[in-house]
Design a protein around this motif. Structure first.
Motif, PDB file in Angstrom:
ATOM      1  N   GLU A  36       0.857  -1.189   0.000  1.00  0.00           N
ATOM      2  CA  GLU A  36       0.000   0.000   0.000  1.00  0.00           C
ATOM      3  C   GLU A  36       0.893   1.239   0.000  1.00  0.00           C
ATOM      4  OE1 GLU A  36      -2.135  -0.662   3.594  1.00  0.00           O
ATOM      5  OE2 GLU A  36      -3.412  -2.241   2.727  1.00  0.00           O
ATOM      6  N   ARG A  37       0.597   2.165  -0.897  1.00  0.00           N
ATOM      7  CA  ARG A  37       1.424   3.365  -1.053  1.00  0.00           C
ATOM      8  C   ARG A  37       1.031   4.442  -0.040  1.00  0.00           C
ATOM      9  NH1 ARG A  37       4.454   6.511  -4.871  1.00  0.00           N
ATOM     10  NH2 ARG A  37       4.049   8.736  -4.515  1.00  0.00           N
ATOM     11  N   HIS A  38       2.046   5.154   0.443  1.00  0.00           N
ATOM     12  CA  HIS A  38       1.841   6.316   1.301  1.00  0.00           C
ATOM     13  C   HIS A  38       2.717   7.448   0.776  1.00  0.00           C
ATOM     14  CE1 HIS A  38      -0.519   4.244   4.421  1.00  0.00           C
ATOM     15  NE2 HIS A  38       0.146   3.191   3.991  1.00  0.00           N
ATOM     16  N   ASP A  39       2.140   8.623   0.717  1.00  0.00           N
ATOM     17  CA  ASP A  39       2.832   9.750   0.093  1.00  0.00           C
ATOM     18  C   ASP A  39       3.939  10.337   0.956  1.00  0.00           C
ATOM     19  OD1 ASP A  39       1.292   9.567  -2.179  1.00  0.00           O
ATOM     20  OD2 ASP A  39      -0.243  10.949  -1.420  1.00  0.00           O
ATOM     21  N   GLY A  40       3.890  10.077   2.250  1.00  0.00           N
ATOM     22  CA  GLY A  40       4.913  10.641   3.122  1.00  0.00           C
ATOM     23  C   GLY A  40       4.721  12.128   3.311  1.00  0.00           C
ATOM     24  N   GLY A  41       5.824  12.871   3.293  1.00  0.00           N
ATOM     25  CA  GLY A  41       5.758  14.298   3.560  1.00  0.00           C
ATOM     26  C   GLY A  41       6.106  14.584   5.006  1.00  0.00           C
ATOM     27  N   LEU A  42       5.700  15.753   5.484  1.00  0.00           N
ATOM     28  CA  LEU A  42       5.970  16.157   6.861  1.00  0.00           C
ATOM     29  C   LEU A  42       4.889  15.562   7.750  1.00  0.00           C
ATOM     30  CD1 LEU A  42       7.963  17.820   8.535  1.00  0.00           C
ATOM     31  CD2 LEU A  42       6.385  19.767   8.322  1.00  0.00           C
ATOM     32  N   CYS A  96       9.500   7.213  26.628  1.00  0.00           N
ATOM     33  CA  CYS A  96      10.185   7.085  25.339  1.00  0.00           C
ATOM     34  C   CYS A  96       9.257   7.288  24.154  1.00  0.00           C
ATOM     35  CB  CYS A  96      10.844   5.712  25.228  1.00  0.00           C
ATOM     36  SG  CYS A  96       9.683   4.335  25.134  1.00  0.00           S
ATOM     37  N   GLU A  97       7.948   7.405  24.393  1.00  0.00           N
ATOM     38  CA  GLU A  97       6.988   7.642  23.308  1.00  0.00           C
ATOM     39  C   GLU A  97       6.845   9.110  22.965  1.00  0.00           C
ATOM     40  OE1 GLU A  97       3.291   5.342  23.815  1.00  0.00           O
ATOM     41  OE2 GLU A  97       4.365   4.287  25.399  1.00  0.00           O
ATOM     42  N   GLY A  98       7.513   9.955  23.666  1.00  0.00           N
ATOM     43  CA  GLY A  98       7.439  11.379  23.416  1.00  0.00           C
ATOM     44  C   GLY A  98       8.827  12.004  23.488  1.00  0.00           C
ATOM     45  N   PRO A  99       8.915  13.309  23.234  1.00  0.00           N
ATOM     46  CA  PRO A  99       7.825  14.195  22.821  1.00  0.00           C
ATOM     47  C   PRO A  99       7.335  13.911  21.393  1.00  0.00           C
ATOM     48  CG  PRO A  99       9.717  15.419  23.689  1.00  0.00           C
ATOM     49  CD  PRO A  99      10.172  14.038  23.438  1.00  0.00           C
ATOM     50  N   ARG A 100       6.071  14.273  21.161  1.00  0.00           N
ATOM     51  CA  ARG A 100       5.553  14.204  19.795  1.00  0.00           C
ATOM     52  C   ARG A 100       6.349  15.187  18.936  1.00  0.00           C
ATOM     53  NH1 ARG A 100       1.458  11.746  17.330  1.00  0.00           N
ATOM     54  NH2 ARG A 100       0.402  12.733  15.556  1.00  0.00           N
ATOM     55  N   HIS A 101       6.681  14.764  17.711  1.00  0.00           N
ATOM     56  CA  HIS A 101       7.564  15.589  16.900  1.00  0.00           C
ATOM     57  C   HIS A 101       7.328  15.310  15.421  1.00  0.00           C
ATOM     58  CE1 HIS A 101       9.491  11.691  17.399  1.00  0.00           C
ATOM     59  NE2 HIS A 101      10.183  11.937  16.301  1.00  0.00           N
ATOM     60  N   LYS A 102       7.860  16.169  14.602  1.00  0.00           N
ATOM     61  CA  LYS A 102       7.684  16.056  13.150  1.00  0.00           C
ATOM     62  C   LYS A 102       8.830  15.255  12.539  1.00  0.00           C
ATOM     63  CE  LYS A 102       5.008  20.284  12.357  1.00  0.00           C
ATOM     64  NZ  LYS A 102       4.674  20.524  13.774  1.00  0.00           N
ATOM     65  N   VAL A 103       8.481  14.483  11.527  1.00  0.00           N
ATOM     66  CA  VAL A 103       9.486  13.741  10.754  1.00  0.00           C
ATOM     67  C   VAL A 103       9.153  13.904   9.275  1.00  0.00           C
ATOM     68  CG1 VAL A 103       9.982  12.039  12.546  1.00  0.00           C
ATOM     69  CG2 VAL A 103       8.139  11.612  10.925  1.00  0.00           C
ATOM     70  N   TRP A 104      10.188  13.861   8.461  1.00  0.00           N
ATOM     71  CA  TRP A 104       9.967  13.895   7.013  1.00  0.00           C
ATOM     72  C   TRP A 104      10.081  12.479   6.471  1.00  0.00           C
ATOM     73  CZ3 TRP A 104       8.156  17.089   3.416  1.00  0.00           C
ATOM     74  CH2 TRP A 104       8.300  16.688   2.082  1.00  0.00           C
ATOM     75  N   LEU A 105       9.060  12.070   5.697  1.00  0.00           N
ATOM     76  CA  LEU A 105       9.056  10.753   5.082  1.00  0.00           C
ATOM     77  C   LEU A 105       8.959  10.890   3.571  1.00  0.00           C
ATOM     78  CD1 LEU A 105       6.580   8.785   7.409  1.00  0.00           C
ATOM     79  CD2 LEU A 105       9.084   8.800   7.491  1.00  0.00           C
ATOM     80  N   ASP A 106       9.880  10.273   2.870  1.00  0.00           N
ATOM     81  CA  ASP A 106       9.734  10.153   1.419  1.00  0.00           C
ATOM     82  C   ASP A 106       8.618   9.153   1.119  1.00  0.00           C
ATOM     83  OD1 ASP A 106      11.800  11.934   0.819  1.00  0.00           O
ATOM     84  OD2 ASP A 106      13.321  10.357   0.985  1.00  0.00           O
ATOM     85  N   PRO A 107       8.022   9.203  -0.074  1.00  0.00           N
ATOM     86  CA  PRO A 107       6.967   8.246  -0.403  1.00  0.00           C
ATOM     87  C   PRO A 107       7.464   6.805  -0.205  1.00  0.00           C
ATOM     88  CG  PRO A 107       7.063   9.968  -2.054  1.00  0.00           C
ATOM     89  CD  PRO A 107       8.261  10.164  -1.176  1.00  0.00           C
ATOM     90  N   PHE A 108       6.582   5.971   0.337  1.00  0.00           N
ATOM     91  CA  PHE A 108       6.958   4.587   0.617  1.00  0.00           C
ATOM     92  C   PHE A 108       5.745   3.680   0.453  1.00  0.00           C
ATOM     93  CE2 PHE A 108       5.294   6.256   4.571  1.00  0.00           C
ATOM     94  CZ  PHE A 108       4.642   5.196   5.183  1.00  0.00           C
ATOM     95  N   GLU A 109       6.020   2.391   0.447  1.00  0.00           N
ATOM     96  CA  GLU A 109       4.977   1.378   0.406  1.00  0.00           C
ATOM     97  C   GLU A 109       5.197   0.418   1.569  1.00  0.00           C
ATOM     98  OE1 GLU A 109       4.240   1.123  -4.432  1.00  0.00           O
ATOM     99  OE2 GLU A 109       5.487  -0.390  -3.435  1.00  0.00           O
ATOM    100  N   ILE A 110       4.089  -0.085   2.109  1.00  0.00           N
ATOM    101  CA  ILE A 110       4.180  -1.019   3.234  1.00  0.00           C
ATOM    102  C   ILE A 110       3.208  -2.167   2.994  1.00  0.00           C
ATOM    103  CG2 ILE A 110       2.460   0.129   4.717  1.00  0.00           C
ATOM    104  CD1 ILE A 110       4.495  -0.391   7.062  1.00  0.00           C
ATOM    105  N   ALA A 111       3.586  -3.362   3.405  1.00  0.00           N
ATOM    106  CA  ALA A 111       2.797  -4.554   3.119  1.00  0.00           C
ATOM    107  C   ALA A 111       1.489  -4.550   3.893  1.00  0.00           C
ATOM    108  CB  ALA A 111       3.594  -5.805   3.448  1.00  0.00           C
ATOM    109  N   ASN A 112       0.499  -5.215   3.325  1.00  0.00           N
ATOM    110  CA  ASN A 112      -0.829  -5.283   3.935  1.00  0.00           C
ATOM    111  C   ASN A 112      -0.901  -6.300   5.062  1.00  0.00           C
ATOM    112  OD1 ASN A 112      -0.482  -7.343   1.931  1.00  0.00           O
ATOM    113  ND2 ASN A 112      -2.671  -7.806   2.084  1.00  0.00           N
ATOM    114  N   ARG A 113       0.126  -7.105   5.242  1.00  0.00           N
ATOM    115  CA  ARG A 113       0.121  -8.121   6.296  1.00  0.00           C
ATOM    116  C   ARG A 113       1.565  -8.422   6.694  1.00  0.00           C
ATOM    117  NH1 ARG A 113       2.207 -12.645   4.133  1.00  0.00           N
ATOM    118  NH2 ARG A 113       1.728 -13.264   1.980  1.00  0.00           N
TER     119      ARG A 113
END
Length: 416
Positions: free
Chosen positions: A186-192, A206-223
């Protein structure tokens, strides 16, 4: 394993209910065990069930009862030495690799210790002394105990696996009939994007702080990757092809004789695996389990893909309903599903490091997480041994790349 973000959010009556339910679930998990079972320690990474039962009790005693209840007395002050884990600031500790040699106190004494602490903490929660900070500490203690519920059953599985009789912790159940779910991306556009805990409800630091990340477009398996997929990897020589492996990984595989996931063997042309329900034929359509980061990374390369980053995992899958096969469901082994929650923890390629702006809390509880942020990798999604109440989109667990005894699997990703 991690400490909660310092944010009191739970009412005392809700903390009391959570405490009762969590403590009871641990005792239900231990109920089928013989006293001899509770002593098993098969390796340094694992601990005896009796130690888990006592350690989570010491946690409530050390961090809540002793500071909050004037005149509180432990039934045995030596328990603080026996059942501390790695809290250096809380005092000296018994050697981790020798916990299985502590035959006394016996399991009856440990259960009496649990009852003593249950009564004292129950009284505290029923009194007008319970302020929000205490309730938050109780909530943390309950989530800590849930983590040890997971460890209790996976450590037990490892210990029992050395018994030639391959005993079942729970009565066997037939392997479910299933059909193969085709793997697609499944495709995801990424971005900020933003990841990390949003501040609502319980979370570890360790789950925080909430923060921004940049992601290039990617695909991830459905299972997740299935056992059927993994058998194809084995049959194609996946464990013997050095071009697929990280150098440390193939060295470890050769040194320890890895040729399959942990607990697998082949008999009369049928693949079998040892589970908490005893030996069973490998369920071809269930997620593969008990594979290290090294194996997962080699499989991904063999499949022409890669492991996702934890940010990709959270952005792509974190908004799915938290439904799946968890400890609460009692299956105690992965089942065919296809969703992102439950069954197996999924390796990511992300090292377990602090998020931007992370600061460990002061005191012994600050040791819970920050000092482990080196040489480990993040996994997401929970497993069939994880209590459902633990799960949230930002939850991060972490293990060393060679470890296999937990319910560890993988999901593929690739660049779009």
């Amino acid at each position: 394993m991690a400490k909660a973000l310092k944010r009191p959010q739970i009412a005392p009556n809700e903390a009391a209910r959570l405490f009762r339910e969590t403590r009871q679930r641990t005792e239900d998990l231990a109920a089928p065990l013989a006293p001899e079972d509770t002593m098993l320690q098969s390796m340094e990474d694992a601990s005896p069930a009796k130690w888990h039962l006592a350690h989570v009790t010491w946690f409530f005693e050390e961090f809540i009862l002793k500071p909050q209840v004037s005149g509180y007395r432990s039934p045995d002050e030596r328990f603080a030495f026996l059942f501390n884990s790695y809290y250096v600031q809380a005092g000296p500790r018994h050697a981790r690799d020798r916990r299985g040699l502590v035959s006394r106190p016996g399991v009856d004494a440990v259960m009496a210790y649990r009852a003593h602490v249950n009564a004292a903490l129950g009284d505290l929660l029923a009194s007008d002394r319970t302020d929000p900070e205490v309730a938050a500490l109780v909530e943390l203690g309950c989530h800590h105990e849930m983590q040890h519920q997971e460890l209790l059953v996976t450590d037990l599985l490892h210990g029992l696996s050395f018994n030639p009789l391959l005993p079942a912790y729970r009565d066997p159940e037939p392997v479910a009939v299933s059909s193969e779910l085709p793997l697609r991306f499944e495709r995801h556009d990424g971005g900020l994007c933003e990841i990390g805990h949003d501040g609502a409800g319980f979370a570890y630091d360790c789950e925080g702080p909430r923060h921004k990340v940049w992601l290039d477009p990617f695909e991830i398996a459905n299972r997740p990757v299935s056992n059927r997929d993994w058998i194809a990897f084995i049959e194609d020589g996946g464990y013997t092809r050095p071009e697929l492996w990280l150098m440390d990984g193939i060295a470890r595989a050769g040194r320890e004789g890895w040729e399959t996931p942990l607990y697998w063997w082949k008999q009369d042309e049928v693949w079998w695996t040892y589970t908490l329900r005893g030996p069973q034929p490998v369920n071809l359509d269930a997620p593969v389990c008990h594979v290290s980061y090294y194996e997962a990374e080699a499989f991904a390369r063999w499949a022409g893909a890669r492991l996702p980053t934890e940010a990709e995992w959270e952005v792509a899958l974190g908004d799915r309903p938290i439904e799946g096969n968890f400890l609460d469901d009692g299956a105690l082994r992965p089942l065919p599903d296809g969703g992102p929650w439950g069954d197996v923890w999924e390796w990511t390629q992300s090292p377990f490091t602090p998020y931007p702006g992370f600061r460990p809390p002061e005191g012994a509880l600050g040791e819970y997480n920050g000092k482990f942020m080196v040489s480990q990798f993040v996994l997401r999604g929970g497993s069939c041994a994880t209590p459902r109440a633990q799960m949230r989109p930002s939850y991060r667990t972490f293990f060393y790349p060679h470890q296999r005894w937990q319910m560890l699997g993988l999901r593929l990703a690739r660049d779009a």
